[in-house]
Design an enzyme around this catalytic site. Sequence first.
Site, PDB file in Angstrom:
ATOM      1  N   SER A  38       0.822  -1.122   0.041  1.00  0.00           N
ATOM      2  CA  SER A  38      -0.085   0.070  -0.027  1.00  0.00           C
ATOM      3  C   SER A  38       0.875   1.215  -0.128  1.00  0.00           C
ATOM      4  CB  SER A  38      -1.111  -0.071   1.185  1.00  0.00           C
ATOM      5  OG  SER A  38      -0.284   0.168   2.185  1.00  0.00           O
ATOM      6  N   LYS A  81       0.590   4.561   6.770  1.00  0.00           N
ATOM      7  CA  LYS A  81       0.020   5.416   5.658  1.00  0.00           C
ATOM      8  C   LYS A  81       0.614   6.858   5.732  1.00  0.00           C
ATOM      9  CE  LYS A  81      -2.873   2.167   4.682  1.00  0.00           C
ATOM     10  NZ  LYS A  81      -2.486   1.141   3.887  1.00  0.00           N
TER      11      LYS A  81
END
Length: 176
Positions: A38, A81
Site C-alpha cells: 500500500s 500510511k
Amino acid sequence: MKSRSKYLKYTAYIVLICFVGFIIAHFFVQRTVVRGSSMNPVLSSGDNLIVDRLAPKTHTLKRYDIVVFTYLYKEKTYFIKRVIGLPGETVQITDDGTVLINGKALDDKYGTEKIKDPGLAEYPIKLKANEYFVLGDNRNHSEDSRFSDVGAVHKEQIIGRVIYRFFPFRKAGRVR
C-alpha cells in the site's frame, strides 16, 4: 586489584549502555516492518523502519508525514500510511480521483495513480480536532481513511512518525 576495578568499571559502562538502549528502544523509538504494497514505491514489503514514538505527543504531525497507527478491529495490527488531511480540515475525493482539502485540489506528488474508489470521501469529510485523514501511496491498493474500517485516524491511535529505513541496506536512509 587494579584489574578487578577495571573489570567493574567496564561492566558498569556496559550495563549503563544496555539500560539507555532499553529506554530508547521502548519509549522513544520503535522498529516496524512493512507488510504489503500500500505504500509502494516509497516503502516496500519487508522494509524495516524506525518510528519516532514521541512525534505525535511532542510535535504537530504535518501533511505528508508517514505514520504508524493501530488498526481498531484487530489486536496487534498496525497500518502505515501518509497523512493527507489534518485536524479541522475537510477532505473529499472527486469522481476523477482528485483529493480536495477545504475545496482546493491537493498537490499530490505521492499518489502513484488516480484514485478509482473515493469510498467515504466521495462526500466531504470534516475532520475533528484530533483526527487525521490518511492514504496509502499506492492509492488503489490501500486500505485507508476512505474505508469505514479505518476511517479518520484519531491522534491516540498514532504510534509514531516513520523517520528512518535501516533495511534493506541498499535503501537505508531517512524516509521523507
